[in-house]
Motif scaffolding. Sequence first.
Motif, mmCIF file in Angstrom:
data_model
loop_
_atom_site.group_PDB
_atom_site.id
_atom_site.type_symbol
_atom_site.label_atom_id
_atom_site.label_comp_id
_atom_site.label_asym_id
_atom_site.label_seq_id
_atom_site.Cartn_x
_atom_site.Cartn_y
_atom_site.Cartn_z
ATOM 1 N N LEU A 273 79.076 -125.010 -76.490
ATOM 2 C CA LEU A 273 78.580 -124.120 -75.626
ATOM 3 C C LEU A 273 78.310 -124.550 -75.023
ATOM 4 O O LEU A 273 78.042 -123.932 -73.143
ATOM 5 N N GLY A 274 76.749 -124.772 -74.869
ATOM 6 C CA GLY A 274 75.303 -124.977 -74.343
ATOM 7 C C GLY A 274 74.562 -123.239 -74.662
ATOM 8 O O GLY A 274 74.787 -122.429 -74.104
ATOM 9 N N VAL A 275 73.626 -124.140 -74.727
ATOM 10 C CA VAL A 275 72.809 -122.634 -74.188
ATOM 11 C C VAL A 275 72.644 -122.006 -73.448
ATOM 12 O O VAL A 275 72.532 -120.731 -74.174
ATOM 13 N N GLY A 276 73.403 -122.496 -72.406
ATOM 14 C CA GLY A 276 73.260 -121.068 -71.119
ATOM 15 C C GLY A 276 74.210 -120.143 -71.124
ATOM 16 O O GLY A 276 73.841 -118.869 -71.031
ATOM 17 N N ALA A 277 75.339 -120.506 -72.662
ATOM 18 C CA ALA A 277 75.776 -119.883 -72.590
ATOM 19 C C ALA A 277 75.681 -118.482 -73.428
ATOM 20 O O ALA A 277 76.300 -117.446 -73.756
ATOM 21 N N LEU A 278 74.541 -117.885 -74.295
ATOM 22 C CA LEU A 278 74.273 -117.335 -75.062
ATOM 23 C C LEU A 278 73.919 -116.479 -74.801
ATOM 24 O O LEU A 278 73.048 -115.808 -75.549
ATOM 25 N N ALA A 279 73.433 -116.972 -73.413
ATOM 26 C CA ALA A 279 73.148 -115.382 -72.203
ATOM 27 C C ALA A 279 73.705 -114.379 -72.437
ATOM 28 O O ALA A 279 72.801 -112.880 -72.286
ATOM 29 N N VAL A 280 75.128 -114.704 -72.265
ATOM 30 C CA VAL A 280 76.073 -113.537 -72.361
ATOM 31 C C VAL A 280 76.554 -113.566 -73.606
ATOM 32 O O VAL A 280 77.997 -114.099 -74.102
ATOM 33 N N PRO A 281 76.991 -113.161 -74.841
ATOM 34 C CA PRO A 281 76.992 -113.701 -76.324
ATOM 35 C C PRO A 281 78.606 -113.019 -76.335
ATOM 36 O O PRO A 281 79.371 -114.123 -76.088
ATOM 37 N N PRO A 282 79.340 -111.933 -75.514
ATOM 38 C CA PRO A 282 80.762 -112.041 -75.259
ATOM 39 C C PRO A 282 80.862 -113.164 -74.733
ATOM 40 O O PRO A 282 82.579 -113.933 -75.287
ATOM 41 N N LEU A 283 81.024 -113.728 -73.725
ATOM 42 C CA LEU A 283 81.399 -114.894 -73.315
ATOM 43 C C LEU A 283 81.287 -116.177 -74.151
ATOM 44 O O LEU A 283 82.232 -117.325 -73.917
ATOM 45 N N ALA A 284 79.865 -115.953 -75.197
ATOM 46 C CA ALA A 284 79.801 -117.866 -75.370
ATOM 47 C C ALA A 284 80.831 -117.299 -76.835
ATOM 48 O O ALA A 284 81.655 -118.586 -76.964
ATOM 49 N N MET A 285 81.158 -116.425 -77.310
ATOM 50 C CA MET A 285 82.363 -115.756 -77.748
ATOM 51 C C MET A 285 83.835 -116.065 -77.508
ATOM 52 O O MET A 285 84.889 -117.365 -77.807
ATOM 53 N N ILE B 177 75.871 -103.854 -72.620
ATOM 54 C CA ILE B 177 76.610 -104.863 -72.894
ATOM 55 C C ILE B 177 78.377 -104.824 -72.924
ATOM 56 O O ILE B 177 79.485 -106.203 -72.978
ATOM 57 N N LEU B 178 77.998 -103.456 -72.247
ATOM 58 C CA LEU B 178 79.736 -103.535 -71.548
ATOM 59 C C LEU B 178 79.865 -104.365 -70.374
ATOM 60 O O LEU B 178 80.872 -104.719 -70.558
ATOM 61 N N GLY B 179 79.747 -104.485 -69.961
ATOM 62 C CA GLY B 179 78.672 -105.489 -69.095
ATOM 63 C C GLY B 179 79.564 -106.953 -69.013
ATOM 64 O O GLY B 179 80.060 -107.482 -68.692
ATOM 65 N N ASP B 180 78.686 -107.197 -70.535
ATOM 66 C CA ASP B 180 78.659 -108.726 -70.799
ATOM 67 C C ASP B 180 80.369 -108.802 -71.215
ATOM 68 O O ASP B 180 80.734 -109.902 -71.095
ATOM 69 N N HIS B 181 80.327 -107.941 -71.454
ATOM 70 C CA HIS B 181 82.571 -107.475 -72.336
ATOM 71 C C HIS B 181 82.354 -108.309 -70.993
ATOM 72 O O HIS B 181 84.461 -108.307 -70.987
ATOM 73 N N LEU B 182 82.948 -107.517 -69.921
ATOM 74 C CA LEU B 182 83.388 -106.844 -68.325
ATOM 75 C C LEU B 182 83.576 -108.895 -68.382
ATOM 76 O O LEU B 182 84.297 -109.541 -67.464
#
Length: 247
Positions: A161-173, A213-218
């Motif tokens: 994933l890379g560390v940077g992906a963890l900044a937006v958890p749903p995107l990392a998922m 959180i909703l924005g993260d999911h979008l």
Amino acid sequence: MWPQVSAVIAAVDEIETLPRVLAEVRRVAGEAIVVVNGPDDRTARAAATAGARVVRYDTQVGHDVGRALGAAQAGGDVLLFLDADLPVPAADLRPFCTAVLAGGVDVALNQLDRYIHPDARLHPVNAAKRFLNCALGRPDLGCASLTAVPHGLSRRALGVLGVGALAVPPLAMARALAAGLTVTAVHGVDVVRPNARRPGLNLGRSSPVEQLILGDHLEAIHWVLGQTGDPRGGLSDLGRRRELLPR
């Protein structure tokens, strides 16, 4: 205690609860990293006194970015992510570690559905989690999400994933599932009721944290649609013959 487990905890002015969080973490993880957001000397001192490694930023970077920055410093084969204001008994932390240590799970999630009353109105955040999991072809995960702690990651998952992906958890998922990582809801810890009492995340009304959180999911859905090249993300249109209609 497992020396190969690193616990990563983002903290913002959480002097009252952090010592209890770290007391439980010490029974599980060989390394504890506390990322202190902002000029918070008391929390930093409490973390250091409890034997944690302290990473400090003078300005608040956000909990998710804090966790990502802590993950970049972690040396363990398993990364266990926690919140500084929510003490979780060691007995409830071990299943996330053992699932990853056994080698069969890359992303170990919190099983949240058991704590959501079936007759209650589904909070928009939980609805977003379920929707994303359905869009990713994993309706079995329900509301399980990297947005919720505790959760665990394998070193392999962090590398993919890379560390940077963890900044937006749903995107990392979404990226974890797209990469073929093994994602499983392994154990349930009730963070639903504590979240309802948290400042900034009142489950009865909209809040800045809810909007985040909703924005993260979008953002995650947007990524999924970009990967598939399909405006419906590969979901069925059930034979709806739209082409017959005038444009």
